[in-house]
Design a protein around this motif. Structure first.
Motif, PDB file in Angstrom:
ATOM      1  N   UNK A  93       0.836  -1.206   0.000  1.00 34.29           N
ATOM      2  CA  UNK A  93       0.000   0.000   0.000  1.00 34.29           C
ATOM      3  C   UNK A  93       0.870   1.255   0.000  1.00 34.29           C
ATOM      4  N   UNK A  94       1.962   1.240   0.757  1.00 27.67           N
ATOM      5  CA  UNK A  94       2.860   2.394   0.776  1.00 27.67           C
ATOM      6  C   UNK A  94       3.542   2.581  -0.578  1.00 27.67           C
ATOM      7  N   UNK A  95       4.009   1.482  -1.172  1.00 29.50           N
ATOM      8  CA  UNK A  95       4.633   1.553  -2.494  1.00 29.50           C
ATOM      9  C   UNK A  95       3.630   2.031  -3.538  1.00 29.50           C
ATOM     10  N   UNK A  96       2.415   1.567  -3.428  1.00 25.60           N
ATOM     11  CA  UNK A  96       1.353   1.967  -4.349  1.00 25.60           C
ATOM     12  C   UNK A  96       1.108   3.468  -4.250  1.00 25.60           C
ATOM     13  N   UNK A  97       1.044   3.978  -3.038  1.00 26.74           N
ATOM     14  CA  UNK A  97       0.841   5.422  -2.844  1.00 26.74           C
ATOM     15  C   UNK A  97       2.039   6.221  -3.370  1.00 26.74           C
ATOM     16  N   UNK A  98       3.244   5.727  -3.119  1.00 24.81           N
ATOM     17  CA  UNK A  98       4.440   6.436  -3.583  1.00 24.81           C
ATOM     18  C   UNK A  98       4.480   6.548  -5.106  1.00 24.81           C
ATOM     19  N   UNK A  99       4.022   5.508  -5.809  1.00 29.73           N
ATOM     20  CA  UNK A  99       4.054   5.507  -7.286  1.00 29.73           C
ATOM     21  C   UNK A  99       2.806   6.112  -7.910  1.00 29.73           C
ATOM     22  N   UNK A 100       1.635   5.877  -7.279  1.00 32.44           N
ATOM     23  CA  UNK A 100       0.368   6.333  -7.849  1.00 32.44           C
ATOM     24  C   UNK A 100      -0.479   7.038  -6.789  1.00 32.44           C
ATOM     25  N   UNK A 101      -0.025   8.200  -6.305  1.00 34.53           N
ATOM     26  CA  UNK A 101      -0.777   8.891  -5.247  1.00 34.53           C
ATOM     27  C   UNK A 101      -2.175   9.335  -5.697  1.00 34.53           C
ATOM     28  N   UNK A 102      -2.383   9.425  -7.018  1.00 39.05           N
ATOM     29  CA  UNK A 102      -3.694   9.839  -7.506  1.00 39.05           C
ATOM     30  C   UNK A 102      -4.803   8.836  -7.194  1.00 39.05           C
ATOM     31  N   UNK A 103      -4.441   7.649  -6.704  1.00 43.32           N
ATOM     32  CA  UNK A 103      -5.457   6.699  -6.244  1.00 43.32           C
ATOM     33  C   UNK A 103      -6.057   7.121  -4.900  1.00 43.32           C
ATOM     34  N   UNK A 104      -5.455   8.113  -4.278  1.00 44.06           N
ATOM     35  CA  UNK A 104      -5.955   8.680  -3.027  1.00 44.06           C
ATOM     36  C   UNK A 104      -6.267  10.160  -3.279  1.00 44.06           C
ATOM     37  N   UNK A 105      -7.331  10.468  -4.006  1.00 43.09           N
ATOM     38  CA  UNK A 105      -7.597  11.861  -4.377  1.00 43.09           C
ATOM     39  C   UNK A 105      -7.920  12.761  -3.188  1.00 43.09           C
ATOM     40  N   UNK A 106      -8.280  12.194  -2.064  1.00 44.67           N
ATOM     41  CA  UNK A 106      -8.626  12.991  -0.888  1.00 44.67           C
ATOM     42  C   UNK A 106      -7.483  13.026   0.126  1.00 44.67           C
ATOM     43  N   UNK A 107      -6.269  12.719  -0.331  1.00 49.64           N
ATOM     44  CA  UNK A 107      -5.117  12.701   0.571  1.00 49.64           C
ATOM     45  C   UNK A 107      -4.023  13.590   0.025  1.00 49.64           C
ATOM     46  N   UNK A 108      -3.388  14.392   0.833  1.00 49.99           N
ATOM     47  CA  UNK A 108      -3.668  14.559   2.249  1.00 49.99           C
ATOM     48  C   UNK A 108      -4.988  15.305   2.445  1.00 49.99           C
ATOM     49  N   UNK A 109      -5.599  15.086   3.611  1.00 49.32           N
ATOM     50  CA  UNK A 109      -6.866  15.763   3.857  1.00 49.32           C
ATOM     51  C   UNK A 109      -6.683  17.274   3.751  1.00 49.32           C
ATOM     52  N   UNK A 110      -7.654  17.926   3.157  1.00 46.63           N
ATOM     53  CA  UNK A 110      -7.565  19.376   2.979  1.00 46.63           C
ATOM     54  C   UNK A 110      -8.697  20.058   3.731  1.00 46.63           C
ATOM     55  N   UNK A 111      -8.391  21.210   4.258  1.00 48.29           N
ATOM     56  CA  UNK A 111      -9.406  22.014   4.932  1.00 48.29           C
ATOM     57  C   UNK A 111     -10.022  22.969   3.906  1.00 48.29           C
TER      58      UNK A 111
END
Length: 195
Positions: A93-111
């Motif tokens: 999951x960490x490697x996935x985020x490092x390579x394809x962060x666009x799979x987490x469009x709401x991260x990092x959380x934004x105010x």
């Protein structure tokens, strides 16, 4: 479903596609090892080899790098996504985020832009896997990557025939036409827009 412990249907489909692809690849490589009389040790090890070793063995057994296929990047994404779907938070999951962060469009959380309340503190570098968002159009692309890999492999095999009958030449031309008509690879963000 975002933020819940209930798995998303798209994650389940991603895991299913990855499992079928990995099983196909393992069985194919075992068949190659048997045909080349590489010994039972290699055949046995292929049953449990990780992705890196499968990629290495493919190159050794087929004489061409798996990384050379157009679909390789998507196959690698599929592999990491399947592992992360299977295991949740962890290395994949960490490697996935490092390579394809666009799979987490709401991260990092934004105010909100005009937020004047307390600011976010101590936001982790990697999001929880439960925050992933897998667009349905990405599943289509990943499934096509598997199909296109096998099609490309079959083309290479068929094209290696030294003396080609005219029916083989027609088949190769059909394969080239189909390959030329594949849709262009889109970003995950643009796939999200069509899902």
């Amino acid at each position: 479903w975002v933020g819940s412990n209930i798995p998303d249907y798209n994650e389940a489909f991603a895991l299913a596609i990855q499992s079928l692809w990995e099983r196909q690849l393992r069985e194919f490589l075992k068949g190659c090892a048997r045909e080349l009389k590489c010994g039972d040790g290699l055949v046995t090890s292929l049953a449990t080899a990780d992705w890196t070793k499968l990629v290495k063995h493919f190159g050794e057994l087929r004489g061409m790098p798996l990384e050379g296929f157009d679909s390789f990047e998507d196959l690698e994404l599929l592999q990491m996504l399947g592992n992360a779907c299977r295991h949740g938070d962890g290395k994949s999951a960490r490697m996935l985020y490092d390579r394809w962060p666009e799979l987490w469009p709401m991260w990092p959380p934004a105010l909100p832009d005009l937020w004047d309340g307390p600011q976010l503190q101590n936001v982790p570098a990697h999001p929880p896997f439960s925050e992933i968002s897998v667009p349905r159009a990405l599943l289509d692309r990943l499934a096509h990557a598997v199909i296109w890999f096998w099609n490309d492999h079959n083309y290479i095999y068929t094209n290696s025939i030294k003396v080609k009958h005219e029916s083989v030449e027609r088949t190769l031309q059909t394969m080239r036409n189909e390959r030329a008509n594949r849709p262009a690879r889109q970003s995950i963000a643009s796939l999200r827009a069509v899902s």
